[in-house]
Design a protein around this motif. Sequence first.
Motif, PDB file in Angstrom:
ATOM      1  N   GLN A  75       0.813  -1.215   0.000  1.00 59.97           N
ATOM      2  CA  GLN A  75       0.000   0.000   0.000  1.00 59.97           C
ATOM      3  C   GLN A  75       0.853   1.273   0.000  1.00 59.97           C
ATOM      4  O   GLN A  75       0.509   2.257  -0.667  1.00 59.97           O
ATOM      5  N   ALA A  76       1.971   1.259   0.714  1.00 64.87           N
ATOM      6  CA  ALA A  76       2.820   2.453   0.771  1.00 64.87           C
ATOM      7  C   ALA A  76       3.317   2.832  -0.618  1.00 64.87           C
ATOM      8  O   ALA A  76       3.345   4.021  -0.989  1.00 64.87           O
ATOM      9  N   VAL A  77       3.683   1.834  -1.421  1.00 65.28           N
ATOM     10  CA  VAL A  77       4.148   2.096  -2.782  1.00 65.28           C
ATOM     11  C   VAL A  77       2.979   2.513  -3.666  1.00 65.28           C
ATOM     12  O   VAL A  77       3.098   3.437  -4.492  1.00 65.28           O
ATOM     13  N   GLN A  78       1.837   1.875  -3.496  1.00 66.21           N
ATOM     14  CA  GLN A  78       0.662   2.218  -4.296  1.00 66.21           C
ATOM     15  C   GLN A  78       0.251   3.674  -4.097  1.00 66.21           C
ATOM     16  O   GLN A  78      -0.096   4.372  -5.066  1.00 66.21           O
ATOM     17  N   LEU A  79       0.321   4.135  -2.850  1.00 67.54           N
ATOM     18  CA  LEU A  79      -0.056   5.520  -2.574  1.00 67.54           C
ATOM     19  C   LEU A  79       0.900   6.498  -3.247  1.00 67.54           C
ATOM     20  O   LEU A  79       0.480   7.551  -3.749  1.00 67.54           O
ATOM     21  N   MET A  80       2.192   6.169  -3.269  1.00 70.16           N
ATOM     22  CA  MET A  80       3.158   7.024  -3.954  1.00 70.16           C
ATOM     23  C   MET A  80       2.870   7.077  -5.447  1.00 70.16           C
ATOM     24  O   MET A  80       2.867   8.156  -6.059  1.00 70.16           O
ATOM     25  N   LEU A  81       2.626   5.912  -6.040  1.00 69.26           N
ATOM     26  CA  LEU A  81       2.342   5.856  -7.476  1.00 69.26           C
ATOM     27  C   LEU A  81       1.058   6.615  -7.815  1.00 69.26           C
ATOM     28  O   LEU A  81       0.996   7.324  -8.828  1.00 69.26           O
ATOM     29  N   ALA A  82       0.046   6.477  -6.960  1.00 68.26           N
ATOM     30  CA  ALA A  82      -1.224   7.168  -7.202  1.00 68.26           C
ATOM     31  C   ALA A  82      -1.032   8.684  -7.153  1.00 68.26           C
ATOM     32  O   ALA A  82      -1.565   9.424  -7.996  1.00 68.26           O
ATOM     33  N   GLU A  83      -0.268   9.156  -6.175  1.00 71.98           N
ATOM     34  CA  GLU A  83      -0.030  10.590  -6.058  1.00 71.98           C
ATOM     35  C   GLU A  83       0.743  11.117  -7.265  1.00 71.98           C
ATOM     36  O   GLU A  83       0.473  12.214  -7.764  1.00 71.98           O
ATOM     37  N   MET A  84       1.689  10.335  -7.760  1.00 74.72           N
ATOM     38  CA  MET A  84       2.444  10.735  -8.951  1.00 74.72           C
ATOM     39  C   MET A  84       1.507  10.885 -10.145  1.00 74.72           C
ATOM     40  O   MET A  84       1.583  11.856 -10.904  1.00 74.72           O
ATOM     41  N   GLU A  85       0.600   9.930 -10.310  1.00 77.16           N
ATOM     42  CA  GLU A  85      -0.345   9.980 -11.425  1.00 77.16           C
ATOM     43  C   GLU A  85      -1.279  11.188 -11.305  1.00 77.16           C
ATOM     44  O   GLU A  85      -1.561  11.880 -12.300  1.00 77.16           O
ATOM     45  N   ILE A  86      -1.745  11.472 -10.090  1.00 78.39           N
ATOM     46  CA  ILE A  86      -2.626  12.622  -9.874  1.00 78.39           C
ATOM     47  C   ILE A  86      -1.927  13.913 -10.306  1.00 78.39           C
ATOM     48  O   ILE A  86      -2.504  14.748 -11.023  1.00 78.39           O
ATOM     49  N   GLN A  87      -0.693  14.074  -9.883  1.00 76.29           N
ATOM     50  CA  GLN A  87       0.054  15.284 -10.184  1.00 76.29           C
ATOM     51  C   GLN A  87       0.316  15.433 -11.688  1.00 76.29           C
ATOM     52  O   GLN A  87       0.225  16.531 -12.243  1.00 76.29           O
ATOM     53  N   ILE A  88       0.646  14.330 -12.344  1.00 76.90           N
ATOM     54  CA  ILE A  88       0.916  14.381 -13.785  1.00 76.90           C
ATOM     55  C   ILE A  88      -0.339  14.731 -14.561  1.00 76.90           C
ATOM     56  O   ILE A  88      -0.313  15.572 -15.480  1.00 76.90           O
ATOM     57  N   GLN A  89      -1.448  14.102 -14.201  1.00 73.12           N
ATOM     58  CA  GLN A  89      -2.696  14.389 -14.908  1.00 73.12           C
ATOM     59  C   GLN A  89      -3.107  15.845 -14.722  1.00 73.12           C
ATOM     60  O   GLN A  89      -3.584  16.496 -15.675  1.00 73.12           O
ATOM     61  N   ALA A  90      -2.922  16.373 -13.522  1.00 72.39           N
ATOM     62  CA  ALA A  90      -3.259  17.777 -13.279  1.00 72.39           C
ATOM     63  C   ALA A  90      -2.357  18.691 -14.098  1.00 72.39           C
ATOM     64  O   ALA A  90      -2.819  19.675 -14.695  1.00 72.39           O
ATOM     65  N   GLY A  91      -1.076  18.369 -14.133  1.00 71.99           N
ATOM     66  CA  GLY A  91      -0.136  19.175 -14.909  1.00 71.99           C
ATOM     67  C   GLY A  91      -0.424  19.134 -16.397  1.00 71.99           C
ATOM     68  O   GLY A  91      -0.334  20.162 -17.091  1.00 71.99           O
ATOM     69  N   ARG A  92      -0.789  17.964 -16.896  1.00 66.95           N
ATOM     70  CA  ARG A  92      -1.091  17.841 -18.322  1.00 66.95           C
ATOM     71  C   ARG A  92      -2.334  18.659 -18.681  1.00 66.95           C
ATOM     72  O   ARG A  92      -2.364  19.359 -19.703  1.00 66.95           O
ATOM     73  N   ALA A  93      -3.367  18.575 -17.854  1.00 69.38           N
ATOM     74  CA  ALA A  93      -4.594  19.339 -18.123  1.00 69.38           C
ATOM     75  C   ALA A  93      -4.316  20.839 -18.115  1.00 69.38           C
ATOM     76  O   ALA A  93      -4.806  21.583 -18.985  1.00 69.38           O
ATOM     77  N   LEU A  94      -3.523  21.292 -17.148  1.00 68.08           N
ATOM     78  CA  LEU A  94      -3.183  22.709 -17.066  1.00 68.08           C
ATOM     79  C   LEU A  94      -2.373  23.151 -18.275  1.00 68.08           C
ATOM     80  O   LEU A  94      -2.630  24.214 -18.858  1.00 68.08           O
ATOM     81  N   THR A  95      -1.408  22.337 -18.669  1.00 65.34           N
ATOM     82  CA  THR A  95      -0.548  22.690 -19.800  1.00 65.34           C
ATOM     83  C   THR A  95      -1.357  22.941 -21.060  1.00 65.34           C
ATOM     84  O   THR A  95      -1.185  23.967 -21.747  1.00 65.34           O
ATOM     85  N   TYR A  96      -2.271  22.034 -21.374  1.00 66.99           N
ATOM     86  CA  TYR A  96      -3.008  22.175 -22.632  1.00 66.99           C
ATOM     87  C   TYR A  96      -4.148  23.183 -22.544  1.00 66.99           C
ATOM     88  O   TYR A  96      -4.623  23.660 -23.578  1.00 66.99           O
TER      89      TYR A  96
END
Length: 381
Positions: free
Chosen positions: A279-300
């Motif tokens: 779970q500790a690794v899953q939470l890190m991966l999930a947070e990374m995905e959240i941040q990337i998706q937010a950044g991609r939406a903002l960029t475009y």
Amino acid sequence: MSDVDSEEMQLFRESVRRMVAREVAPIAARIDEEDEFPREILDIFGDMGLLQILVPESYGGPGGTITMSCVAKEEVAKHSLALSGLVGGTSIGCVLPLLHYGTEAQRQRYLPEIAKGRTMTAVAITEPHTGSDVSGIRTTARRDGDDYVINGQKVFITGGDLATYVMVFARTSEGKGHDGISSILVPTASKGFSVGRAPKKMGYNGVHSVELFFDDLRVPAENLVGEEGRGFRHAMGILNLNRPTVAAASVGLAQGALDAALAYAKERVQFGQPIASFQAVQLMLAEMEIQIQAGRALTYKVTQIADSGDMERLPMMASIAKTFCSDMAMKVTTDAVQVLGGHGYLRDHPVERHMRDAKLLQIYEGTNQIQRLTIARALTR
């Protein structure tokens, strides 16, 4: 094309992705290790229209948009931030200044050459004593008859050793602050032009950030781009158009780090199971995905503002995208190293390179501290 979700844009993205898998991914680690630029890659990017992507069709170019440039830059940055700089590599140093501030004669002279995809350009602003404070520029351009005579030194000029033309920002008069600074297009074959050392960097290896020297360099006065004394305003306008591409590179770099961390987490077995099941690794991966998706939406969102020509909204939004996405890339790449643990600290895996490269994104094209000041001033004006 400004709709990032259109079928045409998706086909474009896929064509770049295939090229990256074939030409960029296999050499990305070697470029970083040897800190040598693979000149043969210029032809590949030029043939795809990526190097000259913003040259309009009317001048023989591909007629791309800021959105297209960002899509391509994102895909290349997944494997190599250094080579992602080749996407629109002529934009900030020549194409955008000529399109927005140059004369039609200048556009007719230079853009068809650049459209062929074999010409590199650079922009020269930073000096030994002048970084964020552009008003402190000491390089001079003295009018002498039909010429300007340029003297001075620039530092940290990305690709200055590869460029055919350099957009030089120099003081043409002794105006206060930003007044009196002008932009002049300088052929690097000019007598009095020389390239100095290329300091070793933490990351972004393969593309050199060099010193440039101007020693009584003469250039025709017709090479002045825009009005004399308004170079600072021109520079800020071009940087606003280019900052979304820094955000896109940040998104791509972060995505590449997440992809590597996720693949490792699925394969690395500890305590009898893949660490991706913890779970500790899953939470890190999930947070990374959240941040990337937010950044991609903002960029475009911001690229659509840029492509629409809304220059009133662009400065603050471009600063927001650049700041958020580069900070995000630094965090995601750091977390990717953490997911790999000790292996993440080794050069056997790409995540440590991504982490080193990410730091630059918070510094260049205007530090994130300067971006926050820009945002705050826009809010409180």
